[in-house]
Design a protein around this motif. Structure first.
Motif, mmCIF file in Angstrom:
data_model
loop_
_atom_site.group_PDB
_atom_site.id
_atom_site.type_symbol
_atom_site.label_atom_id
_atom_site.label_comp_id
_atom_site.label_asym_id
_atom_site.label_seq_id
_atom_site.Cartn_x
_atom_site.Cartn_y
_atom_site.Cartn_z
ATOM 1 N N ILE A 57 0.829 -1.286 -0.026
ATOM 2 C CA ILE A 57 -0.137 0.139 0.084
ATOM 3 C C ILE A 57 0.922 1.263 0.080
ATOM 4 N N ILE A 58 0.544 2.105 -1.025
ATOM 5 C CA ILE A 58 1.158 3.451 -0.886
ATOM 6 C C ILE A 58 0.771 4.593 0.092
ATOM 7 N N LYS A 59 1.703 5.047 0.709
ATOM 8 C CA LYS A 59 1.110 6.256 1.441
ATOM 9 C C LYS A 59 0.672 7.423 0.369
ATOM 10 N N ASP A 60 -0.520 7.997 0.819
ATOM 11 C CA ASP A 60 -0.833 9.086 0.219
ATOM 12 C C ASP A 60 -2.058 9.710 0.912
ATOM 13 N N ASP A 61 -2.205 11.013 1.031
ATOM 14 C CA ASP A 61 -3.268 11.518 1.596
ATOM 15 C C ASP A 61 -4.132 12.279 0.548
ATOM 16 N N ILE A 62 -5.376 11.694 0.467
ATOM 17 C CA ILE A 62 -6.366 12.180 -0.600
ATOM 18 C C ILE A 62 -6.722 13.634 -0.530
ATOM 19 N N THR A 63 -6.570 14.001 0.705
ATOM 20 C CA THR A 63 -6.738 15.456 0.679
ATOM 21 C C THR A 63 -5.653 16.549 0.096
ATOM 22 N N ASN A 64 -4.755 15.910 -0.206
ATOM 23 C CA ASN A 64 -3.555 16.625 -0.854
ATOM 24 C C ASN A 64 -2.764 15.381 -1.632
ATOM 25 N N ILE A 85 -0.516 13.577 -7.517
ATOM 26 C CA ILE A 85 -1.021 13.206 -8.567
ATOM 27 C C ILE A 85 -0.361 12.402 -9.542
ATOM 28 N N ARG A 86 1.113 12.195 -9.376
ATOM 29 C CA ARG A 86 1.783 11.352 -10.158
ATOM 30 C C ARG A 86 1.357 10.146 -9.813
ATOM 31 N N LEU A 87 0.897 9.734 -8.691
ATOM 32 C CA LEU A 87 0.651 8.253 -8.266
ATOM 33 C C LEU A 87 -0.413 7.696 -9.310
ATOM 34 N N TYR A 88 -1.206 8.731 -9.804
ATOM 35 C CA TYR A 88 -2.554 8.532 -10.419
ATOM 36 C C TYR A 88 -2.363 8.696 -12.197
ATOM 37 N N LEU A 145 -13.970 12.698 2.854
ATOM 38 C CA LEU A 145 -13.044 12.474 2.140
ATOM 39 C C LEU A 145 -13.651 12.182 0.728
ATOM 40 N N GLN A 146 -15.113 11.973 0.684
ATOM 41 C CA GLN A 146 -15.607 11.890 -0.643
ATOM 42 C C GLN A 146 -15.405 12.815 -1.547
ATOM 43 N N PRO A 147 -15.704 14.195 -1.227
ATOM 44 C CA PRO A 147 -15.397 15.040 -2.258
ATOM 45 C C PRO A 147 -13.946 15.147 -2.854
ATOM 46 N N HIS A 148 -12.903 14.969 -1.866
ATOM 47 C CA HIS A 148 -11.435 14.890 -2.430
ATOM 48 C C HIS A 148 -11.319 13.731 -3.402
ATOM 49 N N ILE A 149 -11.967 12.759 -3.127
ATOM 50 C CA ILE A 149 -11.777 11.530 -4.304
ATOM 51 C C ILE A 149 -12.487 11.966 -5.537
ATOM 52 N N ILE A 150 -13.678 12.434 -5.432
ATOM 53 C CA ILE A 150 -14.455 12.957 -6.643
ATOM 54 C C ILE A 150 -13.760 14.020 -7.390
ATOM 55 N N ASN A 151 -13.053 14.821 -6.722
ATOM 56 C CA ASN A 151 -12.135 15.842 -7.285
ATOM 57 C C ASN A 151 -10.835 15.186 -7.907
ATOM 58 N N LEU A 152 -10.356 14.352 -7.417
ATOM 59 C CA LEU A 152 -9.156 13.491 -8.062
ATOM 60 C C LEU A 152 -9.665 12.846 -9.469
ATOM 61 N N ALA A 153 -10.451 12.082 -9.354
ATOM 62 C CA ALA A 153 -11.428 11.397 -10.390
ATOM 63 C C ALA A 153 -11.526 12.548 -11.628
ATOM 64 N N LEU A 154 -11.971 13.614 -11.233
ATOM 65 C CA LEU A 154 -12.321 14.495 -12.434
ATOM 66 C C LEU A 154 -11.149 15.312 -12.952
#
Length: 129
Positions: free
Chosen positions: A55-62, A65-68, A83-92
């Motif tokens: 498992i890679i350490k990452d804080d979804i609130t920040n 981006i390189r991981l994804y 955390l759901q809005p942060h996950i949505i923002n990343l997907a977008l």
């Protein structure tokens, strides 16, 4: 239910090479175990407090981006509402399909982003394409 959830993801990708990210995996790995058995899937698992070396350490609130980069599908199982809005923002931001499975009695915290409720066999979750 978890087999159905994994099956839905597998049906979405078919036989094409696909990069998938599970965000906030915690200690629950039933879905990631199923997906990791498939040769055409590259799976990354992230969490703010990884409990093993896979498992890679990452804080979804920040997020880093390189991981994804090149992730086709992001999914998260029972992420906390805040955390759901942060996950949505990343997907977008990375233009990825998103699947969120909230707690059974919990509403999705998607803000202005509309996600579609999907029922697949015994699994229910929200999808953003």
């Amino acid at each position: 239910m978890w087999q159905d959830f994994a099956e839905y993801i597998l049906n979405e990708i078919g036989s094409k090479e696909t990069k998938i990210a599970e965000i906030g995996i915690g200690k629950f790995n039933k879905v990631s175990e199923e997906l990791s058995k498939i040769d055409n899937i590259t799976l990354i698992k992230t969490d703010i407090n990884p409990n093993d070396d896979s498992i890679i350490k990452d804080d979804i609130t920040n997020p880093d981006i390189r991981l994804y980069e090149d992730v086709d599908i992001i999914y998260s199982i029972r992420p906390p509402s805040e955390l759901q809005p942060h996950i949505i923002n990343l997907a977008l931001k990375i233009n990825s399909q998103l699947i969120i499975k909230p707690l059974t009695n919990e509403d999705l915290n998607s803000g202005r982003t509309k996600m579609k409720l999907k029922n697949y066999k015994k699994a229910s979750f929200y999808v953003l394409r």
